[in-house]
Write an enzyme that holds these catalytic residues in place. Structure first.
Site, PDB file in Angstrom:
ATOM      1  N   ASP A  57      23.508  53.203  63.868  1.00  0.00           N
ATOM      2  CA  ASP A  57      23.263  52.199  64.895  1.00  0.00           C
ATOM      3  C   ASP A  57      21.793  52.356  65.292  1.00  0.00           C
ATOM      4  O   ASP A  57      21.392  53.395  65.814  1.00  0.00           O
ATOM      5  CB  ASP A  57      24.190  52.512  66.082  1.00  0.00           C
ATOM      6  N   GLU A 185      -0.450  37.620  56.745  1.00  0.00           N
ATOM      7  CA  GLU A 185       0.610  36.651  56.424  1.00  0.00           C
ATOM      8  C   GLU A 185       0.289  35.305  57.039  1.00  0.00           C
ATOM      9  O   GLU A 185       0.498  34.256  56.432  1.00  0.00           O
ATOM     10  CB  GLU A 185       1.975  37.152  56.937  1.00  0.00           C
ATOM     11  N   ASP A 320      20.113  46.398  63.339  1.00  0.00           N
ATOM     12  CA  ASP A 320      21.243  47.088  62.719  1.00  0.00           C
ATOM     13  C   ASP A 320      21.526  46.541  61.323  1.00  0.00           C
ATOM     14  O   ASP A 320      21.931  47.279  60.420  1.00  0.00           O
ATOM     15  CB  ASP A 320      22.498  46.951  63.589  1.00  0.00           C
TER      16      ASP A 320
HETATM   17  N1  TRP Z   1       5.763  33.771  59.868  1.00  0.00           N
HETATM   18  C1  TRP Z   1       6.344  32.497  59.493  1.00  0.00           C
HETATM   19  C2  TRP Z   1       5.312  31.430  59.764  1.00  0.00           C
HETATM   20  O1  TRP Z   1       4.502  31.610  60.633  1.00  0.00           O
HETATM   21  C3  TRP Z   1       7.539  32.217  60.319  1.00  0.00           C
HETATM   22  C4  TRP Z   1       8.492  31.366  59.641  1.00  0.00           C
HETATM   23  C5  TRP Z   1       8.604  30.049  59.700  1.00  0.00           C
HETATM   24  C6  TRP Z   1       9.490  31.838  58.766  1.00  0.00           C
HETATM   25  N2  TRP Z   1       9.622  29.639  58.912  1.00  0.00           N
HETATM   26  C7  TRP Z   1      10.166  30.721  58.333  1.00  0.00           C
HETATM   27  C8  TRP Z   1       9.844  33.096  58.325  1.00  0.00           C
HETATM   28  C9  TRP Z   1      11.227  30.853  57.452  1.00  0.00           C
HETATM   29  C10 TRP Z   1      10.909  33.208  57.445  1.00  0.00           C
HETATM   30  C11 TRP Z   1      11.569  32.096  57.015  1.00  0.00           C
HETATM   31  O2  TRP Z   1       5.301  30.397  59.127  1.00  0.00           O
HETATM   32 ZN    ZN Z   2       3.998  33.154  62.017  1.00  0.00          ZN
END
Ligand code: TRP
Ligand code: ZN
Ligand code: CA
Length: 452
Positions: A57, A185, A320
């Site tokens: 957990d 990202e 989890d």
């Molecule tokens: N970090 C992603 C973004 O800024 C967030 C996001 C949007 C996302 N749609 C998603 C993450 C679908 C996973 C799946 O675009």
């Molecule tokens: Zn984002």
């Protein structure tokens, strides 16, 4: 929250072989004894070893503690943790220090994007099969407009706390575990793409799976599971089913997070998501609560994505779930495989004639059949387009599995169908009904099975 790994059922009249095979591609056959702590009593019941392998957990307080640190780091660094800004590097140093102290081998991978230096953090847990690498990761950068606590402090913290739980448990997984925190990202999946592009092809092929966690604590949450790989999807769906929480397939922008980098080079991917800018519907509120007509995350990419922008229940469940997936896929603990009821007696199919049936009797269960009842069908036939196949519930209700088709000239129907059988009592005589509706080609029911 915890779900235990149940002991393998052993009631007469069923076999577990089929379900075990279904996950064989991902689950190594671990000997529980091999992973039991050295201090384990050799005379202890075998359930002790299984308990040692049960996913922990993940403490929500610890996950939230990491989010508080990310918030402080942003506050001390101009309000964000974005690529190329000092708050990013400070976030990475925070995560790295925790992992180093826990016994991980950490590597900082440096790259350049938009004229700024970016970093990925890779953490390897010593041991496991180097030819079977199970990876989990999250992007650690925020947008420039805020601290990025849900996006994606949440995934970063859930993965970090799972990695720390691996260390606390002294886990000796059959797979080699590797965790990744990706930079840049938000400027286009740059860090994760850099990682896979610089991974030699021979090493890519050793990555059994990559699990991505991006936005797992949205304030008005949904429970979304990536559907890119059916087996990985099942690990998460089973977890949430065990909690009694409905899930949906993630559709808010396939390819919008780091799993796309891995998927693009042929690595199997899975993951979880609680929703970004899309609006929660009334139907989703029925399932999950929350507010209809409002975004899953009203602070998505905004300055209000702070520690106040987190739903604790969603963060707890998803954290989890990360641990559940790492333990399940990494240690070879067989996911509750489902109970299999099978009939392997051959039944001849009458050519262009009346329907024939084969019966599987289910007993000893309580309540109704599951919403995703798995129906495995093995029919040998020289022109399968001749065949109409139905599942008959004990009360006679028919569920069509397959229609006839004059153009489908292939042999055999060897397939697994999923039937929403939640309106049917589980116990009783279930039948597979097969009718051949065209002359000449013939065959027989070889076997069929229901997996509850
Ligand atoms: N970090 C992603 C973004 O800024 C967030 C996001 C949007 C996302 N749609 C998603 C993450 C679908 C996973 C799946 O675009
Ligand atoms: Zn984002
Ligand atoms: Ca025929």
């Amino acid at each position: 929250m915890r779900i235990s790994v149940p002991s393998l059922p052993g009631r007469p009249g069923r076999t577990l072989a089929g379900a075990a095979i279904a996950l064989a591609g991902l689950l190594a056959a671990a000997s529980p004894a091999a992973t039991a702590p050295a201090t384990a009593n050799a005379n202890a019941p075998t359930t002790t070893a299984a308990a040692a392998l049960a996913p922990p957990d993940i403490p929500l307080a610890n996950v939230k503690g990491h989010l508080t640190q990310f918030q402080s780091i942003a506050a001390a660094n101009g309000g964000n943790r974005a690529h190329g800004r000092p708050g990013y590097r400070a976030s990475l140093d925070y995560v790295k220090a925790k992992l180093d102290a826990a016994g991980y081998t950490t590597t900082i991978q440096q790259f350049t994007s938009g004229g700024a230096t970016g970093y990925n953090l890779i953490a390897d847990w010593p041991g496991g099969d180097p030819d079977q690498v199970l990876m989990a990761g999250a992007h650690l950068d925020s947008v420039t407009t805020g601290a990025g606590i849900n996006d994606n402090g949440s995934g970063s913290a859930a993965v970090l706390e799972t990695a720390l739980a691996v260390s606390r448990a002294g886990l000796q997984p059959t797979k080699h575990l590797r965790f990744g925190w990706w930079g840049a990202e938000e400027v286009g999946l740059v860090g994760s793409r850099y990682y896979v592009n610089n991974l030699p092809a021979a090493d890519r092929s050793k990555v059994s799976a990559y699990l991505n966690f991006d936005m797992v604590g949205s304030p008005n949450p949904g429970y979304f599971v990536y559907d890119d790989d059916v087996q990985l999807e099942k690990v998460f769906k089973d977890y949430f089913a065990g909690l009694g929480v409905a899930t949906e397939i993630e559709t808010e922008g396939d390819g919008r997070s780091d799993h796309a980098s891995f998927k693009n080079v042929g690595i199997r991917v899975g993951g979880l998501f609680t929703g970004a800018g899309r609006t929660k519907t009334a139907a989703q509120v029925q399932k999950w609560g929350g507010t209809a007509g409002q975004a899953f995350d009203r602070c998505y990419h905004s300055s209000c994505d702070t520690t106040a922008n987190i739903n604790d229940t969603a963060l707890d469940r998803n954290s989890d779930a990360v641990a559940h997936a790492i333990w399940t896929l990494g240690t070879g603990v067989v996911v509750p495989p489902g109970d299999v009821y099978e009939n392997t007696a051959d039944v001849a199919i009458t050519d262009n004639g009346a329907a024939v049936t084969s019966t599987v009797t289910v007993s000893g269960r309580t309540g109704n059949a599951p919403p995703a009842l798995s129906v495995g069908v093995d029919i040998r036939h020289t022109f399968r387009g001749d065949l109409v196949v139905d599942l008959l519930a004990p009360d006679g209700t028919a569920y069509r599995l397959k229609n006839s088709s004059t153009s489908d000239s292939a042999d055999n129907v060897i397939a697994t169908y999923t039937v929403n059988a939640s309106a049917e009592a589980a116990n009783g005589a279930w039948k597979l009904r097969v009718q051949d509706i065209a002359a000449q080609d013939t065959g027989y029911i070889n076997s069929w099975k229901l997996t509850f």
